[in-house]
Write a protein that holds these residues in place. Structure first.
Motif, short mmCIF file in Angstrom:
data_model
loop_
_atom_site.label_atom_id
_atom_site.label_comp_id
_atom_site.label_asym_id
_atom_site.label_seq_id
_atom_site.Cartn_x
_atom_site.Cartn_y
_atom_site.Cartn_z
N ALA A 95 36.08 -8.13 133.40
CA ALA A 95 37.09 -7.80 133.78
C ALA A 95 37.94 -7.11 132.39
N TYR A 152 45.10 -13.18 125.25
CA TYR A 152 45.59 -13.97 126.41
C TYR A 152 44.13 -15.05 125.88
N LYS A 205 28.72 -1.70 126.20
CA LYS A 205 30.33 -1.48 125.69
C LYS A 205 30.47 -0.45 124.71
N ALA A 212 41.10 -16.15 127.39
CA ALA A 212 39.93 -15.87 128.97
C ALA A 212 39.43 -17.33 128.90
N GLY A 242 32.11 -12.76 130.54
CA GLY A 242 33.58 -11.92 129.28
C GLY A 242 32.63 -10.68 129.28
N THR A 243 33.42 -9.89 128.43
CA THR A 243 32.78 -8.37 128.31
C THR A 243 32.26 -8.41 127.11
N ASP A 244 32.81 -9.18 126.12
CA ASP A 244 31.78 -8.82 124.42
C ASP A 244 30.69 -9.13 124.37
N THR A 295 37.13 -12.80 130.54
CA THR A 295 38.88 -11.92 131.03
C THR A 295 38.86 -11.91 132.63
N ILE A 322 34.65 -19.83 129.22
CA ILE A 322 34.05 -19.80 127.42
C ILE A 322 34.09 -17.95 127.49
N GLY A 323 34.79 -17.93 126.65
CA GLY A 323 35.29 -16.46 126.66
C GLY A 323 33.59 -16.01 125.78
N SER A 324 32.74 -14.68 126.40
CA SER A 324 31.66 -14.91 125.82
C SER A 324 30.99 -14.55 124.59
N GLU A 325 32.37 -14.43 124.08
CA GLU A 325 31.59 -14.32 122.27
C GLU A 325 31.09 -15.22 121.66
C1 SIN Z 1 34.75 -12.13 126.93
O1 SIN Z 1 34.00 -11.25 126.32
O2 SIN Z 1 35.10 -13.40 127.19
C2 SIN Z 1 36.45 -11.52 126.40
C3 SIN Z 1 36.61 -10.55 126.36
C4 SIN Z 1 36.62 -10.02 128.19
O3 SIN Z 1 35.98 -10.75 128.58
O4 SIN Z 1 37.02 -8.94 127.84
#
Ligand code: SIN
Length: 346
Positions: free
Chosen positions: A139, A48, A187, A50, A113-115, A34, A79-82
């Protein structure tokens, strides 16, 4: 008199250039998430894309970071972290090790990414062989949002990575003015900005008024004191996570056996407890040569060894961090007593 003015100017020029040359060099490795996300509307904070912006755009958004360090950037992934997989996280770890082995690099910042930010920093906490700062940041709001949190998080991450006071503290996670240890920080909220917490152990420090305040040190082994070595590792051994609940089916363990998992993290109820049905399934998996580790679904506390249940105990590791440690442990040994020791040490 003229000579003295000339000498003073020379001295001033010399000290300015010495100061400029003495700035630490921080490398920003971008992986997406994100923090590099974009939405069509500045009020859109969910749904959105990512991983839309490149590393140069991230750096250009925070020119103030140059106050703390000379900065260079590299794009490791976007990439999105998922979608993170261990081939990417191990490549990232190898790059961090290469960079930190250089005399001209003082610290590394990784945007992510936070995920799945619970996982990658903990992997690097076990595989980076340096006491130079490694700082993850992220973020919760995309770069296009009103009050996007990414730029300030990145600025603080650079400040921390550039500071000699951040050395030998293990891999760090910086968001929302808080500095967390990769070993304990998770998280804890789907959308809130202050989502990264270590419920029992707290933060290592914080930033306030532009200054870093250190408050705690991590006791667990990490980085240059870790026995784990990822140099020849392309992917992590397969370790699966099975969640416990009333009526949980034993066939999840059969599936793990069938698919040749090397390890299972069982997310037990309470102190890693399991029904008699699951206890039998665990014994079957162990007979098939799989290392089973019991963790807890409560979100905090220590999963302890049991006299009656099979399996090892995850100590205070969350199930997803336990998966990383078991996978790395399996690259070194299949001896349950040694692996249990790792769970207490790391
Ligand atoms: C991700 O993990 O790539 C998407 C969500 C985030 O970064 O908050």
């Amino acid at each position: 008199m003229l000579l003295r003015i000339f000498a003073a100017i020379l001295l001033m020029l010399f000290s300015v250039s010495a100061m400029a040359g003495s700035k630490p060099h921080v490398v920003i490795l971008a992986t997406g998430g994100t923090i590099a996300g974009e939405a069509p509307d500045n009020t859109q904070t969910t749904g959105y894309k990512a991983g839309a912006l490149g590393v140069e755009a991230l750096i250009n958004a925070v020119p103030e970071a140059k106050k703390y360090a000379d900065i260079s950037g590299e794009q490791v992934a976007n990439i999105g972290s998922e979608n993170m997989t261990s081939d990417v996280t191990l490549r990232l770890s190898r790059r961090v090790n290469q960079l930190l082995a250089r005399d001209d690099v003082n610290g590394v910042v990784i945007t992510h990414g936070t995920d799945t930010l619970d996982e990658t920093p903990y992997l690097l906490n076990l595989t980076v062989k340096s006491d130079k700062p490694v700082v993850f940041t992220a973020a919760m709001r995309p770069s296009t949002a009103i009050s996007a949190d990414g730029p300030m998080n990145l600025l603080e991450a650079v400040q921390i990575a550039a500071s000699p006071s951040s050395r030998d503290r293990g891999v760090l996670m910086v968001m929302n003015d808080r500095i967390g240890s990769a070993r304990f920080t998770r998280k804890t909220n789907t959308t809130a900005l202050d989502t990264f917490k270590a419920p029992e152990q707290g933060y290592l420090g914080q930033i306030a008024g532009g200054r870093i305040y250190w408050e705690n040190r991590i006791e667990k082994k990490h980085t240059k004191n870790s026995v784990f070595d990822d140099r020849n590792l392309k992917v992590l051994p397969q370790v699966v996570i099975i969640q416990g609940y009333q009526d949980d089916p034993a066939y999840m363990f059969d599936a793990a056996i069938e698919h040749h998992a090397q390890g299972i993290i069982y997310v037990g109820t309470g102190n890693g407890s399991a029904s008699t049905r699951i206890e039998a399934a665990m014994r079957k998996a162990e007979k098939a040569g799989i290392i089973v580790v019991r963790s807890s679904r409560t979100g905090s506390g220590i999963a302890t060894m049991s006299d009656s249940l099979p399996g090892l105990a995850a100590d205070s590791l969350s199930p997803d961090k336990a998966r990383i440690l078991l996978a790395l442990a399996l690259t070194k040994t299949h001896r349950p007593d040694t692996i249990q020791k790792y769970f207490h040490q790391y």
